[in-house]
Scaffold this motif. Structure first.
Motif, PDB file in Angstrom:
ATOM      1  N   GLY A 168      42.223   7.929  42.661  1.00  0.00           N
ATOM      2  CA  GLY A 168      42.166   9.306  42.173  1.00  0.00           C
ATOM      3  C   GLY A 168      41.520  10.238  43.187  1.00  0.00           C
ATOM      4  O   GLY A 168      41.995  11.347  43.409  1.00  0.00           O
ATOM      5  N   LEU A 169      40.446   9.785  43.807  1.00  0.00           N
ATOM      6  CA  LEU A 169      39.793  10.614  44.831  1.00  0.00           C
ATOM      7  C   LEU A 169      40.689  10.793  46.056  1.00  0.00           C
ATOM      8  O   LEU A 169      40.793  11.895  46.608  1.00  0.00           O
ATOM      9  N   VAL A 170      41.349   9.705  46.484  1.00  0.00           N
ATOM     10  CA  VAL A 170      42.259   9.796  47.628  1.00  0.00           C
ATOM     11  C   VAL A 170      43.421  10.724  47.293  1.00  0.00           C
ATOM     12  O   VAL A 170      43.818  11.569  48.115  1.00  0.00           O
ATOM     13  N   ALA A 171      43.985  10.598  46.106  1.00  0.00           N
ATOM     14  CA  ALA A 171      45.110  11.453  45.700  1.00  0.00           C
ATOM     15  C   ALA A 171      44.689  12.914  45.644  1.00  0.00           C
ATOM     16  O   ALA A 171      45.464  13.805  46.008  1.00  0.00           O
ATOM     17  N   TYR A 172      43.476  13.175  45.205  1.00  0.00           N
ATOM     18  CA  TYR A 172      43.000  14.564  45.134  1.00  0.00           C
ATOM     19  C   TYR A 172      43.020  15.203  46.515  1.00  0.00           C
ATOM     20  O   TYR A 172      43.491  16.319  46.682  1.00  0.00           O
ATOM     21  N   TYR A 173      42.511  14.483  47.506  1.00  0.00           N
ATOM     22  CA  TYR A 173      42.474  15.056  48.850  1.00  0.00           C
ATOM     23  C   TYR A 173      43.829  14.980  49.546  1.00  0.00           C
ATOM     24  O   TYR A 173      44.154  15.828  50.377  1.00  0.00           O
ATOM     25  N   ALA A 174      44.648  13.972  49.225  1.00  0.00           N
ATOM     26  CA  ALA A 174      45.967  13.843  49.844  1.00  0.00           C
ATOM     27  C   ALA A 174      46.928  14.922  49.344  1.00  0.00           C
ATOM     28  O   ALA A 174      47.851  15.310  50.065  1.00  0.00           O
ATOM     29  N   LEU A 175      46.718  15.394  48.143  1.00  0.00           N
ATOM     30  CA  LEU A 175      47.615  16.401  47.572  1.00  0.00           C
ATOM     31  C   LEU A 175      47.097  17.823  47.777  1.00  0.00           C
ATOM     32  O   LEU A 175      47.476  18.731  47.037  1.00  0.00           O
ATOM     33  N   ALA A 176      46.298  18.030  48.780  1.00  0.00           N
ATOM     34  CA  ALA A 176      45.731  19.361  49.028  1.00  0.00           C
ATOM     35  C   ALA A 176      46.814  20.389  49.313  1.00  0.00           C
ATOM     36  O   ALA A 176      46.700  21.550  48.911  1.00  0.00           O
ATOM     37  N   LYS A 177      47.892  19.969  49.971  1.00  0.00           N
ATOM     38  CA  LYS A 177      48.977  20.906  50.303  1.00  0.00           C
ATOM     39  C   LYS A 177      49.858  21.220  49.094  1.00  0.00           C
ATOM     40  O   LYS A 177      50.576  22.208  49.100  1.00  0.00           O
ATOM     41  N   GLN A 178      49.795  20.385  48.072  1.00  0.00           N
ATOM     42  CA  GLN A 178      50.627  20.589  46.881  1.00  0.00           C
ATOM     43  C   GLN A 178      50.046  21.640  45.938  1.00  0.00           C
ATOM     44  O   GLN A 178      50.748  22.130  45.057  1.00  0.00           O
ATOM     45  N   GLY A 179      48.792  21.942  46.096  1.00  0.00           N
ATOM     46  CA  GLY A 179      48.157  22.937  45.242  1.00  0.00           C
ATOM     47  C   GLY A 179      47.133  22.308  44.317  1.00  0.00           C
ATOM     48  O   GLY A 179      47.123  21.094  44.102  1.00  0.00           O
ATOM     49  N   PRO A 180      46.298  23.173  43.755  1.00  0.00           N
ATOM     50  CA  PRO A 180      45.217  22.643  42.916  1.00  0.00           C
ATOM     51  C   PRO A 180      45.682  21.991  41.619  1.00  0.00           C
ATOM     52  O   PRO A 180      45.031  21.076  41.111  1.00  0.00           O
ATOM     53  N   ILE A 181      46.807  22.426  41.078  1.00  0.00           N
ATOM     54  CA  ILE A 181      47.284  21.829  39.821  1.00  0.00           C
ATOM     55  C   ILE A 181      47.662  20.374  40.047  1.00  0.00           C
ATOM     56  O   ILE A 181      47.291  19.488  39.259  1.00  0.00           O
ATOM     57  N   ALA A 182      48.382  20.097  41.127  1.00  0.00           N
ATOM     58  CA  ALA A 182      48.763  18.711  41.431  1.00  0.00           C
ATOM     59  C   ALA A 182      47.533  17.873  41.757  1.00  0.00           C
ATOM     60  O   ALA A 182      47.434  16.709  41.339  1.00  0.00           O
TER      61      ALA A 182
END
Length: 127
Positions: free
Chosen positions: A28-42
């Motif tokens: 979950g933590l990795v996904a939060y930072y990996a999806l930074a370009k997708q926007g805050p909702i993702a």
């Protein structure tokens, strides 16, 4: 205490559930930072979904079940407590404040008396 036995026996399946919960939390933590370009909702959606999965995995393990049992026992014990009324709570608070003031005066007088005895009478130091 209602349960005085200490149980430390864990199965490999239980250890796997706890390891899975840790892996899901890390994912979950990795996904939060990996999806930074997708926007805050993702980012937040991925974090919350994986966090919920980690919590679910933890609560299916023996440690999670014992934590839930401990919480239930705690709530049951809190319900047994006889809480003071508003008037009783105010009175006890007043007693505590009065005691603190009396003790502060006593300690101040003791300090000043010892200061006077030691410095003025014994040592002869005048200020």
């Amino acid at each position: 205490m209602s349960n005085s036995q200490v149980e430390t026996v864990t199965t490999s399946a239980d250890k796997a559930k706890l390891a899975g919960a840790v892996v899901l939390l890390a994912a979950g933590l990795v996904a939060y930072y990996a999806l930074a370009k997708q926007g805050p909702i993702a980012q937040w959606a991925a974090l919350l979904v994986l966090l919920a999965a980690a919590v679910a995995a933890f609560f299916t393990s023996e440690a999670g079940k014992s934590l839930i049992a401990y919480g239930r026992d705690s709530v049951r014990e809190v319900r047994k407590v006889v809480w003071p009324t508003h008037k009783e709570a105010r009175q006890m608070t007043g007693y505590v404040f009065a005691f603190v003031v009396v003790m502060a005066l006593f300690l101040w007088l003791t300090d000043k008396t010892l200061e006077w005895v030691l410095y003025d009478l014994v040592l002869g130091w005048k200020r």
